[in-house]
Enzyme design. Structure first.
Site, PDB file in Angstrom:
ATOM      1  N   LYS A   1       0.867  -1.180   0.000  1.00  0.00           N
ATOM      2  CA  LYS A   1       0.000   0.000   0.000  1.00  0.00           C
ATOM      3  C   LYS A   1       0.896   1.219   0.000  1.00  0.00           C
ATOM      4  O   LYS A   1       2.036   1.170   0.478  1.00  0.00           O
ATOM      5  CB  LYS A   1      -0.894   0.008   1.246  1.00  0.00           C
ATOM      6  CG  LYS A   1      -2.152   0.822   1.081  1.00  0.00           C
ATOM      7  CD  LYS A   1      -3.256   0.026   0.396  1.00  0.00           C
ATOM      8  CE  LYS A   1      -4.525   0.832   0.252  1.00  0.00           C
ATOM      9  NZ  LYS A   1      -5.657  -0.013  -0.163  1.00  0.00           N
TER      10      LYS A   1
HETATM   11  P1  NAD Z   1     -13.644   7.394  -2.001  1.00  0.00           P
HETATM   12  O1  NAD Z   1     -12.655   8.481  -1.788  1.00  0.00           O
HETATM   13  O2  NAD Z   1     -14.132   7.133  -3.391  1.00  0.00           O
HETATM   14  O3  NAD Z   1     -14.953   7.622  -1.069  1.00  0.00           O
HETATM   15  C1  NAD Z   1     -14.914   7.859   0.297  1.00  0.00           C
HETATM   16  C2  NAD Z   1     -16.283   8.370   0.745  1.00  0.00           C
HETATM   17  O4  NAD Z   1     -16.315   8.497   2.175  1.00  0.00           O
HETATM   18  C3  NAD Z   1     -16.647   9.750   0.206  1.00  0.00           C
HETATM   19  O5  NAD Z   1     -18.009   9.779  -0.140  1.00  0.00           O
HETATM   20  C4  NAD Z   1     -16.423  10.661   1.408  1.00  0.00           C
HETATM   21  O6  NAD Z   1     -17.212  11.851   1.360  1.00  0.00           O
HETATM   22  C5  NAD Z   1     -16.908   9.749   2.503  1.00  0.00           C
HETATM   23  N1  NAD Z   1     -16.527  10.214   3.832  1.00  0.00           N
HETATM   24  C6  NAD Z   1     -15.424  10.846   4.228  1.00  0.00           C
HETATM   25  N2  NAD Z   1     -15.465  11.151   5.512  1.00  0.00           N
HETATM   26  C7  NAD Z   1     -16.647  10.694   5.964  1.00  0.00           C
HETATM   27  C8  NAD Z   1     -17.288  10.710   7.214  1.00  0.00           C
HETATM   28  N3  NAD Z   1     -16.714  11.257   8.272  1.00  0.00           N
HETATM   29  N4  NAD Z   1     -18.513  10.129   7.323  1.00  0.00           N
HETATM   30  C9  NAD Z   1     -19.111   9.594   6.253  1.00  0.00           C
HETATM   31  N5  NAD Z   1     -18.535   9.554   5.029  1.00  0.00           N
HETATM   32  C10 NAD Z   1     -17.318  10.094   4.896  1.00  0.00           C
HETATM   33  O7  NAD Z   1     -12.983   6.081  -1.406  1.00  0.00           O
HETATM   34  P2  NAD Z   1     -13.335   4.569  -1.779  1.00  0.00           P
HETATM   35  O8  NAD Z   1     -12.432   4.118  -2.858  1.00  0.00           O
HETATM   36  O9  NAD Z   1     -14.794   4.410  -1.908  1.00  0.00           O
HETATM   37  O10 NAD Z   1     -12.822   3.861  -0.455  1.00  0.00           O
HETATM   38  C11 NAD Z   1     -13.617   3.827   0.721  1.00  0.00           C
HETATM   39  C12 NAD Z   1     -13.068   2.741   1.624  1.00  0.00           C
HETATM   40  O11 NAD Z   1     -13.101   1.481   0.942  1.00  0.00           O
HETATM   41  C13 NAD Z   1     -11.610   2.919   2.060  1.00  0.00           C
HETATM   42  O12 NAD Z   1     -11.467   2.353   3.345  1.00  0.00           O
HETATM   43  C14 NAD Z   1     -10.843   2.086   1.046  1.00  0.00           C
HETATM   44  O13 NAD Z   1      -9.569   1.694   1.505  1.00  0.00           O
HETATM   45  C15 NAD Z   1     -11.801   0.903   0.931  1.00  0.00           C
HETATM   46  N6  NAD Z   1     -11.628   0.106  -0.282  1.00  0.00           N
HETATM   47  C16 NAD Z   1     -11.730   0.669  -1.515  1.00  0.00           C
HETATM   48  C17 NAD Z   1     -11.590  -0.141  -2.634  1.00  0.00           C
HETATM   49  C18 NAD Z   1     -11.750   0.416  -4.039  1.00  0.00           C
HETATM   50  O14 NAD Z   1     -11.711  -0.393  -4.988  1.00  0.00           O
HETATM   51  N7  NAD Z   1     -11.960   1.697  -4.213  1.00  0.00           N
HETATM   52  C19 NAD Z   1     -11.305  -1.516  -2.496  1.00  0.00           C
HETATM   53  C20 NAD Z   1     -11.231  -2.058  -1.224  1.00  0.00           C
HETATM   54  C21 NAD Z   1     -11.402  -1.247  -0.118  1.00  0.00           C
END
Ligand code: NAD
Length: 430
Positions: free
Chosen positions: A116
């Protein structure tokens, strides 16, 4: 993630994600009765790199950013894991995320280790030019670490397909070759895979469907609350709603919005596309805004999908959770102390390394397609993803029944055994 999803995320800074990750490891290692040598080789990260990244800003000043890359374990294959651009990125968080990638890849049995990376920055405050210069500098600074057989990044919070293109181009220019397999999560025009954008949410849906079937709960009209409306959260809302569930609450960094009759997800997505945030969504009359956003986690729902941050469900709020199933779209949303409370309450938690593994699974399929130069149909990708997620779910459930442990401990038991076997067969070099 896509362009609309660069929102600010601020995990609870008092909780150390890496300590939490190590404690999850210990729970499974204890059941497996691992020997100290086995633990020593796979528990801590293998390589930790920190770089300083001078970038010329639009006003000609030079700003120096800090970047990290952690390769946790490479026994089963090249390191694999996303790169996060966010102001709160720190080494412990990156170490935790790399750790989870090692065991996530092992669990779904893709031939990768775990890695990561991250850069301490707020991408929403950078111009496109500044973001490109920062992205290229990050990749160039660590170019010897990366490679299709060494370490393969992908998007995470704050990075997107465009950033992946800059990474890929920087690497390809340096090597005088077209080398798309060095990153995944690319757009279709540059070697991306169909189905990658929705893949994580698709995996959340498949594993949740399997859990509901096991528990005898119907997806039809199941009430769902989703924290985070970025890549994972927004696609989950869409897919769960298509599968017949009722999305009663959504949230992003601006707050949480509820409608007990069901949020119109198509409308919410259109709102997000237009406004780049859910801020003001309540004034459209489509939902009410909660006074305290984290109350979303405690709503009376069947399924809770944390899809934003680490450290959201703690010993403070775990006792008030009413959901029957928690599907961990985010990495590390439930801390170990909360896990114990949820287990006692009988909440069925689908752990992150299983639940959100759809993203890395389709990243693997993208890497395979890049290396063979032959591109699959959406149906091919979806069939493989569905099979791999369901097989993994079944294996974890059977392990949890066999050892009488939670799904999280069971997931680590399956994954740790695979990493230990690979490490021992390889032995120690020199
Ligand atoms: P992203 O940046 O696309 O979205 C994050 C979302 O969380 C946004 O809508 C943001 O406004 C919201 N957010 C931020 N602070 C917040 C709060 N205090 N309360 C509520 N919502 C809040 O990120 P993502 O890619 O969707 O990733 C989200 C999570 O999923 C992370 O933990 C990431 O590591 C995990 N993840 C992502 C993927 C992927 O393929 N994108 C894969 C596995 C795990």
């Amino acid at each position: 993630m896509n362009e609309k999803r660069n929102e600010s995320i601020c995990p609870n800074p008092t909780l150390n994600a890496f300590d939490n990750a190590l404690s999850q490891f210990d729970s499974a290692a204890e059941v497996l009765n691992l020997k100290p040598n086995q633990v020593a080789v796979i528990k801590q990260p293998r390589r930790v790199t920190e770089v300083k990244l001078p970038v010329r800003m639009d006003d000609s000043s030079i700003e120096v950013f800090t970047g990290y890359r952690v390769q946790h374990n490479i026994a089963r294959g090249p390191a694999k894991g996303g790169i996060r651009f966010h102001p709160d990125v720190n080494m412990d968080e990156v170490k935790a995320l790399a750790f989870w990638m090692t065991f996530k890849c092992a669990l779904v049995n893709v031939p990768f280790g775990g890695g990561k990376g991250g850069v301490v920055c707020d991408p929403s405050k950078l111009s496109l030019g500044e973001l490109e210069r920062l992205s290229r500098r990050y990749f160039a600074e660590m170019i010897d670490l990366f490679g299709p057989d060494q370490d393969i990044p992908a998007p995470d919070v704050g990075t997107n397909q465009q950033v992946m293109c800059w990474f890929m181009d920087t690497y390809s220019m340096h090597h005088h070759s077209f080398l798309p397999a060095v990153v995944t999560g690319k757009p279709l025009d540059l070697g991306g895979s169909v189905g990658r954008q929705a893949a994580t949410a698709q995996g959340v849906l498949y594993t949740t469907q399997a859990a509901l079937e096991h528990l005898g709960i119907s997806m039809k009209d199941a009430r769902v609350a989703i924290q985070g409306f970025g890549n994972v959260g927004s696609f989950s809302a869409e897919l769960f709603s298509e599968a017949g569930a009722k999305i009663v609450a959504i949230s992003d960094v601006s707050g949480a919005y509820v409608n007990s009759k069901g949020i119109n997800v198509k409308h919410a997505l259109e709102y997000l596309a237009k406004e780049h945030s859910l801020a003001g969504y309540d004034s459209s009359g489509a939902a009410e805004k909660l006074d305290v956003a984290n109350q979303l986690l405690e709503l009376d729902v069947d399924i809770l999908i944390p899809a934003a941050l680490e450290n959201q469900i703690t010993s403070e709020n775990a006792g008030r959770i009413k959901a029957k199933v928690i599907s961990e779209g985010a990495n590390g949303p439930v801390i170990p102390a909360a896990d114990r409370i949820l287990n006692e309450k009988g909440v069925f938690v689908i752990p992150d390394i299983l639940c959100n593994a759809g993203g890395v699974t389709v990243s693997y399929l993208e890497w395979v397609q890049n290396r063979s130069g032959y591109y699959w149909t959406e149906n091919d990708v979806r069939e493989d993803l569905s099979r791999m997620m369901q097989d993994s779910f079944r294996e974890v459930l059977a392990t949890s029944q066999r050892y009488r442990v939670s799904m999280r401990v069971a997931a680590f038991i399956v994954a740790i055994q695979r990493v230990v076997r690979a490490s021992e067969m390889r032995g120690l070099y020199a």
